[in-house]
Design a protein around this motif. Sequence first.
Motif, PDB file in Angstrom:
ATOM      1  N   THR A  82       0.752  -1.281   0.022  1.00  0.00           N
ATOM      2  CA  THR A  82       0.319   0.098  -0.057  1.00  0.00           C
ATOM      3  C   THR A  82       0.717   1.022  -0.159  1.00  0.00           C
ATOM      4  O   THR A  82       0.390   2.065  -0.205  1.00  0.00           O
ATOM      5  CB  THR A  82      -0.640  -0.034   1.305  1.00  0.00           C
ATOM      6  N   GLY A  83       2.065   1.795   0.247  1.00  0.00           N
ATOM      7  CA  GLY A  83       2.751   2.528   0.668  1.00  0.00           C
ATOM      8  C   GLY A  83       2.839   3.338   1.772  1.00  0.00           C
ATOM      9  O   GLY A  83       2.415   2.874   2.698  1.00  0.00           O
ATOM     10  N   ILE A  84       3.904   4.284   1.236  1.00  0.00           N
ATOM     11  CA  ILE A  84       3.673   5.192   3.233  1.00  0.00           C
ATOM     12  C   ILE A  84       3.296   6.808   2.300  1.00  0.00           C
ATOM     13  O   ILE A  84       3.491   7.196   1.980  1.00  0.00           O
ATOM     14  CB  ILE A  84       4.831   5.154   3.733  1.00  0.00           C
ATOM     15  N   PRO A  85       1.501   6.804   3.780  1.00  0.00           N
ATOM     16  CA  PRO A  85       1.213   8.166   2.423  1.00  0.00           C
ATOM     17  C   PRO A  85       1.830   9.426   2.946  1.00  0.00           C
ATOM     18  O   PRO A  85       2.399   9.028   3.805  1.00  0.00           O
ATOM     19  CB  PRO A  85       0.010   8.297   3.252  1.00  0.00           C
ATOM     20  N   GLY A  86       2.036  10.362   2.065  1.00  0.00           N
ATOM     21  CA  GLY A  86       2.660  11.786   1.935  1.00  0.00           C
ATOM     22  C   GLY A  86       4.270  11.134   2.394  1.00  0.00           C
ATOM     23  O   GLY A  86       5.456  12.194   2.489  1.00  0.00           O
ATOM     24  N   THR A  87       5.004  10.195   1.758  1.00  0.00           N
ATOM     25  CA  THR A  87       6.410   9.691   1.215  1.00  0.00           C
ATOM     26  C   THR A  87       6.309   9.398  -0.121  1.00  0.00           C
ATOM     27  O   THR A  87       5.375   9.330  -0.484  1.00  0.00           O
ATOM     28  CB  THR A  87       7.106   8.652   2.407  1.00  0.00           C
TER      29      THR A  87
END
Length: 250
Positions: A82-87
């Motif tokens: 899902t990834g890392i939001p804001g990065t």
Amino acid sequence: MTKSFLLLFACAAAAWPQHSSVKLSNPFQTPQDRLEGAETFRTQCASCHGADAKGGHGGTDLTRGQFKYAVSEDAMFRIIGTGIPGTAMPGFAFSGAKQWQVIAYIDSLGPGHASGTGDAKRGATLVESNKCMGCHAANAPNLADAAARRTRSELRQSILEPAADVAPEYWRWRGTLRDAKVVEGRRLNEDTYSVQVIDRSGKLLTIDKRQLASSTIEPHSSMPSFAAKLKGKDLEDVLAYLESLRGGNQ
């Protein structure tokens, strides 16, 4: 619990919130899983995390074994998906198996882990068949010395991307003489009047600067990439052979 069931369970877990109390463990931890995870990492992750996984392109150093967000294997699984939001970390549409294989590879880079897998004897045969010693016997870094200085991930990078990190003493000198002849080699010494280089055949040459029309230093390696020739098990076997040379035992 079968491996296939674990895979389905793991895939479903990617959609769970990160505060879930369910803890997953990696069901894909064989040597072959690590090999396949390394291949996926090199093609999908190295552009940010570096070919040696030490970061430097906006990505985290993954060799330290300590991460801000991925505090466990199941957290790492969800982050890859899902990834890392804001990065700058995006999510990847990998299969569950591929995600776990990447995690197995990353785990193998951490402190306290064995150097890796591979058949050193078979690796020696591959080094011979690829004629590596034609250069490394005289005009390129000694393999035992290189293995002593570098980690497995750094050795891997040297094989796949030899131009990524070249020591100054192995930069290439190129000179054009007044008669238009071109001379190339590894520069050993230079003073006001002359330059000494070792050419590709290992021959020591002394060039009188008065005979030079021009000269340049190229911070590149003369070694070709072996990315197309050494893959999967072949690459790991060569790395195992190089690691067996540490301490000068050839």
